[in-house]
Design a protein around this motif. Sequence first.
Motif, PDB file in Angstrom:
ATOM      1  N   SER A  52    -134.877 -94.127  46.746  1.00  0.00           N
ATOM      2  CA  SER A  52    -133.996 -92.972  46.777  1.00  0.00           C
ATOM      3  C   SER A  52    -132.655 -93.297  46.138  1.00  0.00           C
ATOM      4  O   SER A  52    -132.263 -94.455  46.018  1.00  0.00           O
ATOM      5  N   THR A  53    -131.977 -92.248  45.723  1.00  0.00           N
ATOM      6  CA  THR A  53    -130.618 -92.358  45.202  1.00  0.00           C
ATOM      7  C   THR A  53    -129.772 -91.278  45.868  1.00  0.00           C
ATOM      8  O   THR A  53    -130.297 -90.261  46.349  1.00  0.00           O
ATOM      9  N   TYR A  54    -128.462 -91.506  45.878  1.00  0.00           N
ATOM     10  CA  TYR A  54    -127.572 -90.516  46.480  1.00  0.00           C
ATOM     11  C   TYR A  54    -126.178 -90.704  45.897  1.00  0.00           C
ATOM     12  O   TYR A  54    -125.741 -91.834  45.657  1.00  0.00           O
ATOM     13  N   GLY A  55    -125.503 -89.602  45.694  1.00  0.00           N
ATOM     14  CA  GLY A  55    -124.127 -89.669  45.241  1.00  0.00           C
ATOM     15  C   GLY A  55    -123.998 -89.838  43.743  1.00  0.00           C
ATOM     16  O   GLY A  55    -124.915 -89.524  42.970  1.00  0.00           O
ATOM     17  N   LEU A  56    -122.846 -90.360  43.340  1.00  0.00           N
ATOM     18  CA  LEU A  56    -122.463 -90.405  41.939  1.00  0.00           C
ATOM     19  C   LEU A  56    -122.312 -91.836  41.435  1.00  0.00           C
ATOM     20  O   LEU A  56    -121.734 -92.678  42.115  1.00  0.00           O
ATOM     21  N   ARG A  57    -122.841 -92.096  40.250  1.00  0.00           N
ATOM     22  CA  ARG A  57    -122.613 -93.416  39.658  1.00  0.00           C
ATOM     23  C   ARG A  57    -121.193 -93.495  39.097  1.00  0.00           C
ATOM     24  O   ARG A  57    -120.619 -94.575  38.976  1.00  0.00           O
ATOM     25  N   VAL A  65    -126.041 -90.783  40.448  1.00  0.00           N
ATOM     26  CA  VAL A  65    -126.897 -91.974  40.403  1.00  0.00           C
ATOM     27  C   VAL A  65    -128.298 -91.521  40.020  1.00  0.00           C
ATOM     28  O   VAL A  65    -128.836 -90.570  40.591  1.00  0.00           O
ATOM     29  N   ARG A  66    -128.865 -92.194  39.030  1.00  0.00           N
ATOM     30  CA  ARG A  66    -130.226 -91.907  38.596  1.00  0.00           C
ATOM     31  C   ARG A  66    -131.081 -93.160  38.802  1.00  0.00           C
ATOM     32  O   ARG A  66    -130.548 -94.266  38.963  1.00  0.00           O
ATOM     33  N   PRO A  67    -132.389 -93.016  38.777  1.00  0.00           N
ATOM     34  CA  PRO A  67    -133.240 -94.204  38.942  1.00  0.00           C
ATOM     35  C   PRO A  67    -132.982 -95.293  37.909  1.00  0.00           C
ATOM     36  O   PRO A  67    -133.222 -96.466  38.176  1.00  0.00           O
ATOM     37  N   VAL A 233    -122.811-104.094  28.567  1.00  0.00           N
ATOM     38  CA  VAL A 233    -123.435-102.846  28.119  1.00  0.00           C
ATOM     39  C   VAL A 233    -122.643-102.270  26.957  1.00  0.00           C
ATOM     40  O   VAL A 233    -121.422-102.424  26.879  1.00  0.00           O
ATOM     41  N   ASP A 234    -123.358-101.645  26.060  1.00  0.00           N
ATOM     42  CA  ASP A 234    -122.698-100.978  24.936  1.00  0.00           C
ATOM     43  C   ASP A 234    -123.613 -99.876  24.419  1.00  0.00           C
ATOM     44  O   ASP A 234    -124.727 -99.686  24.921  1.00  0.00           O
ATOM     45  N   GLY A 235    -123.135 -99.152  23.439  1.00  0.00           N
ATOM     46  CA  GLY A 235    -123.945 -98.116  22.808  1.00  0.00           C
ATOM     47  C   GLY A 235    -124.401 -97.045  23.774  1.00  0.00           C
ATOM     48  O   GLY A 235    -123.681 -96.635  24.696  1.00  0.00           O
ATOM     49  N   ALA A 236    -125.635 -96.614  23.599  1.00  0.00           N
ATOM     50  CA  ALA A 236    -126.172 -95.515  24.391  1.00  0.00           C
ATOM     51  C   ALA A 236    -126.320 -95.862  25.866  1.00  0.00           C
ATOM     52  O   ALA A 236    -126.352 -94.974  26.726  1.00  0.00           O
ATOM     53  N   ASP A 237    -126.424 -97.153  26.175  1.00  0.00           N
ATOM     54  CA  ASP A 237    -126.604 -97.565  27.567  1.00  0.00           C
ATOM     55  C   ASP A 237    -125.308 -97.542  28.370  1.00  0.00           C
ATOM     56  O   ASP A 237    -125.339 -97.626  29.595  1.00  0.00           O
ATOM     57  N   ALA A 238    -124.175 -97.446  27.696  1.00  0.00           N
ATOM     58  CA  ALA A 238    -122.893 -97.553  28.400  1.00  0.00           C
ATOM     59  C   ALA A 238    -122.732 -96.479  29.464  1.00  0.00           C
ATOM     60  O   ALA A 238    -122.194 -96.737  30.547  1.00  0.00           O
ATOM     61  N   GLU A 239    -123.234 -95.270  29.211  1.00  0.00           N
ATOM     62  CA  GLU A 239    -123.041 -94.193  30.182  1.00  0.00           C
ATOM     63  C   GLU A 239    -123.933 -94.363  31.410  1.00  0.00           C
ATOM     64  O   GLU A 239    -123.713 -93.705  32.432  1.00  0.00           O
ATOM     65  N   ARG A 240    -124.925 -95.251  31.336  1.00  0.00           N
ATOM     66  CA  ARG A 240    -125.779 -95.510  32.495  1.00  0.00           C
ATOM     67  C   ARG A 240    -125.116 -96.421  33.528  1.00  0.00           C
ATOM     68  O   ARG A 240    -125.578 -96.504  34.669  1.00  0.00           O
ATOM     69  N   LEU A 241    -124.076 -97.140  33.123  1.00  0.00           N
ATOM     70  CA  LEU A 241    -123.437 -98.104  34.016  1.00  0.00           C
ATOM     71  C   LEU A 241    -122.604 -97.389  35.077  1.00  0.00           C
ATOM     72  O   LEU A 241    -121.766 -96.545  34.759  1.00  0.00           O
ATOM     73  N   ALA A 242    -122.816 -97.762  36.325  1.00  0.00           N
ATOM     74  CA  ALA A 242    -122.032 -97.187  37.417  1.00  0.00           C
ATOM     75  C   ALA A 242    -120.596 -97.698  37.353  1.00  0.00           C
ATOM     76  O   ALA A 242    -120.342 -98.829  36.947  1.00  0.00           O
ATOM     77  N   ALA A 243    -119.665 -96.858  37.761  1.00  0.00           N
ATOM     78  CA  ALA A 243    -118.260 -97.262  37.828  1.00  0.00           C
ATOM     79  C   ALA A 243    -118.050 -98.208  39.009  1.00  0.00           C
ATOM     80  O   ALA A 243    -118.809 -98.195  39.978  1.00  0.00           O
TER      81      ALA A 243
END
Length: 410
Positions: A52-57, A65-67, A233-243
């Motif tokens: 499960s996931t919950y909240g915001l990355r 938060v995504r899988p 992380v860089d490029g397209a993957d950067a937005e997947r990183l949680a703050a």
Amino acid sequence: MSMAPSIEARQVGFDPTRLARIDEHFAGYVDAGRLAGWQVVVTRRGEIAHSSTYGLRDREAGTPVRPDTLWRIYSMTKPITSVAAMMLWEEGRFELTDEIGRWLPEFADMRVYSKGSTLKPYTVPAIEPIRIWHLLTHTAGLTYGFMQTSVVDGLYRAAGYDLYPPAEVDLAEACRVFGELPLLFQPGTAWGYSVATDVLGRLIEVVSGQSLDTFLTERILRPLGMGDTRWHVDGADAERLAALYVPDPASGRAVRHDALGALAYDKPVLLSGGGGLISSAADYHRFTQLLLRGGELDGTRLLGPRTVRFMARNHLPGGQDLGTLSTGGFAETNLDGIGFGLGFAVVDDPVPSRVPSSVGEYYWGGVASTAFWVDPVEEITAMFFTQLMPSSTWPIRPQLRQLVYSALVD
């Protein structure tokens, strides 16, 4: 790889209603503002029973938060580096009793802090050399600058080594500095959480003739299909990183820490085997399954099963526990009844900690409140990901154990 449950929870002994308590409980942390978001995965017998996931990355950006969210796993890097070292050990490249000075001469003639201040420390010669098993068990006498518990970690900070190393310092140079600083205690006589796994990473480089990132990629990450695990992380993957967040001292609410969080977007100069990796739940799930299966996953064997079992034994001197041998610095964890193996903590007796688990369970976590464990008795693995520093802020780890084991009803 999908992180959706792969089996009905009841088929592997879990009560799904009780597993749902995990989500309800930790949702409260997010709703109260104490965490931005989280991801949890529980498996049994190799099957995902709860995910499960919950909240915001990223709370400020409003992204959930995504899988496939990427997480700074910090010290959950240590078991991966330890597996790498034991792969070399299985090849006969060294013995665990070998002195590390054989490959890293800066550690050949160490001195040990005896008394005095950071301005005028008094040291004595080490009566025992640092050996490879000392690095794997954190009994070498090394420390961390951020521990804030001793004169020696003050010396690390004075040399520029706090939570992060000085800019532009590589692993070889860091080890040279560590070799010049006094040890916190005589090797093999106590347990002190430390840069030992970073030194182990440097040892891997010298023994293998490859940089640590190349060795981990070629020998562990690529064979296991851990394509999301990397050093930045860089490029397209950067937005997947949680703050990354820290608690507000007054309210306890999670507050974004951009200065530390931004470091994950730059390729590091120092490859930290003790805390440098970024990963995903899917990737770390594969690593935990490798361990649970005795060093093999999907036809890829990295370690022999007896090696994994050996790593998951308590290797502390005299079979003592961390409650006796620890030099301090772990306020979030009761260390009574907990030993330490070759790369992770090991449960010798769950009763003193007052938290359910199995004898022989092994685990570790990261400073941003991530955690995992492997229970070979019940054939359970569990992982929790969030991004709140320090990990001592909230009792996430014992609470997760309460919730998981109370849901096991077979």
